[in-house]
Design a protein around this motif. Sequence first.
Motif, PDB file in Angstrom:
ATOM      1  N   UNK A  70       0.942  -1.245  -0.008  1.00 54.60           N
ATOM      2  CA  UNK A  70      -0.137  -0.098  -0.018  1.00 54.60           C
ATOM      3  C   UNK A  70       0.814   1.170  -0.265  1.00 54.60           C
ATOM      4  N   UNK A  71       0.273   2.289  -0.348  1.00 57.07           N
ATOM      5  CA  UNK A  71       0.941   3.727  -0.354  1.00 57.07           C
ATOM      6  C   UNK A  71       0.812   4.391   1.115  1.00 57.07           C
ATOM      7  N   UNK A  72       1.728   5.010   1.194  1.00 53.98           N
ATOM      8  CA  UNK A  72       2.103   5.558   2.586  1.00 53.98           C
ATOM      9  C   UNK A  72       2.439   6.940   2.517  1.00 53.98           C
ATOM     10  N   UNK A  73       2.073   7.751   3.537  1.00 57.37           N
ATOM     11  CA  UNK A  73       2.486   9.402   3.630  1.00 57.37           C
ATOM     12  C   UNK A  73       3.771   9.351   4.335  1.00 57.37           C
ATOM     13  N   UNK A  74       4.644  10.103   3.725  1.00 55.57           N
ATOM     14  CA  UNK A  74       6.042  10.714   4.400  1.00 55.57           C
ATOM     15  C   UNK A  74       5.922  11.942   5.142  1.00 55.57           C
ATOM     16  N   UNK A  75       6.581  12.011   6.230  1.00 55.31           N
ATOM     17  CA  UNK A  75       6.829  13.273   6.985  1.00 55.31           C
ATOM     18  C   UNK A  75       8.060  13.705   6.892  1.00 55.31           C
ATOM     19  N   UNK A  76       8.269  14.561   6.083  1.00 52.92           N
ATOM     20  CA  UNK A  76       9.647  15.134   5.660  1.00 52.92           C
ATOM     21  C   UNK A  76       9.884  16.243   6.794  1.00 52.92           C
ATOM     22  N   UNK A  77      10.981  16.132   7.625  1.00 55.45           N
ATOM     23  CA  UNK A  77      11.441  16.928   8.735  1.00 55.45           C
ATOM     24  C   UNK A  77      12.540  17.639   8.603  1.00 55.45           C
ATOM     25  N   UNK A  78      12.767  18.811   8.904  1.00 52.02           N
ATOM     26  CA  UNK A  78      14.219  19.526   8.658  1.00 52.02           C
ATOM     27  C   UNK A  78      14.447  20.418   9.905  1.00 52.02           C
ATOM     28  N   UNK A  79      15.840  20.722  10.004  1.00 47.95           N
ATOM     29  CA  UNK A  79      16.194  21.511  10.881  1.00 47.95           C
ATOM     30  C   UNK A  79      17.397  22.129  10.542  1.00 47.95           C
ATOM     31  N   UNK A  80      17.443  23.510  10.179  1.00 42.74           N
ATOM     32  CA  UNK A  80      18.418  24.159   9.683  1.00 42.74           C
ATOM     33  C   UNK A  80      19.620  24.478  10.919  1.00 42.74           C
ATOM     34  N   UNK A  81      21.034  24.494  10.568  1.00 48.27           N
ATOM     35  CA  UNK A  81      21.975  24.824  11.875  1.00 48.27           C
ATOM     36  C   UNK A  81      21.616  25.669  12.852  1.00 48.27           C
ATOM     37  N   UNK A  82      20.966  26.922  12.269  1.00 43.19           N
ATOM     38  CA  UNK A  82      20.755  27.993  12.987  1.00 43.19           C
ATOM     39  C   UNK A  82      19.767  27.625  14.010  1.00 43.19           C
ATOM     40  N   UNK A  83      18.894  26.695  13.686  1.00 44.02           N
ATOM     41  CA  UNK A  83      17.736  26.334  14.715  1.00 44.02           C
ATOM     42  C   UNK A  83      18.257  25.230  15.818  1.00 44.02           C
ATOM     43  N   UNK A  84      19.531  24.663  15.655  1.00 39.61           N
ATOM     44  CA  UNK A  84      19.928  23.725  16.606  1.00 39.61           C
ATOM     45  C   UNK A  84      20.357  24.330  17.832  1.00 39.61           C
ATOM     46  N   UNK A  85      19.543  24.042  18.734  1.00 42.04           N
ATOM     47  CA  UNK A  85      19.690  24.413  20.305  1.00 42.04           C
ATOM     48  C   UNK A  85      20.893  24.549  21.027  1.00 42.04           C
ATOM     49  N   UNK A  86      21.300  25.573  21.405  1.00 37.96           N
ATOM     50  CA  UNK A  86      22.712  25.675  21.957  1.00 37.96           C
ATOM     51  C   UNK A  86      22.686  24.702  23.069  1.00 37.96           C
ATOM     52  N   UNK A  87      21.775  24.399  24.053  1.00 38.57           N
ATOM     53  CA  UNK A  87      21.594  23.290  24.928  1.00 38.57           C
ATOM     54  C   UNK A  87      21.806  22.037  24.439  1.00 38.57           C
ATOM     55  N   UNK A  88      21.700  21.674  23.201  1.00 38.18           N
ATOM     56  CA  UNK A  88      21.791  20.431  22.735  1.00 38.18           C
ATOM     57  C   UNK A  88      23.436  20.082  22.269  1.00 38.18           C
ATOM     58  N   UNK A  89      24.138  21.290  22.426  1.00 35.78           N
ATOM     59  CA  UNK A  89      25.444  21.105  21.847  1.00 35.78           C
ATOM     60  C   UNK A  89      26.421  20.627  22.838  1.00 35.78           C
ATOM     61  N   UNK A  90      25.850  20.454  24.066  1.00 33.31           N
ATOM     62  CA  UNK A  90      26.803  20.135  25.208  1.00 33.31           C
ATOM     63  C   UNK A  90      27.054  18.661  25.339  1.00 33.31           C
TER      64      UNK A  90
END
Length: 70
Positions: free
Chosen positions: A50-70
């Motif tokens: 059967x056919x399925x929907x895809x959910x494309x997701x994206x995140x630009x580097x500028x939106x990568x939260x500083x708190x996640x960089x640690x």
Amino acid sequence: MLLRYLFDERRLHKCEARVFAHNEALLAFQRRLGFVEEGWPRDHVFHGGRHHRLAPLGMPGREFAPGRRE
């Protein structure tokens, strides 16, 4: 760790992921990481008879939260 590497070391501009729309757990996980849905192509993938929907997701580097960089 992978996103930190992609954005900080490799200087990637944007990271994208594609998830089956019916996979609620993986969609929730991607959202917690900071990904945002960028459209919903209908009947995009034919899998399991059967056919399925895809959910494309994206995140630009500028939106990568500083708190996640640690």
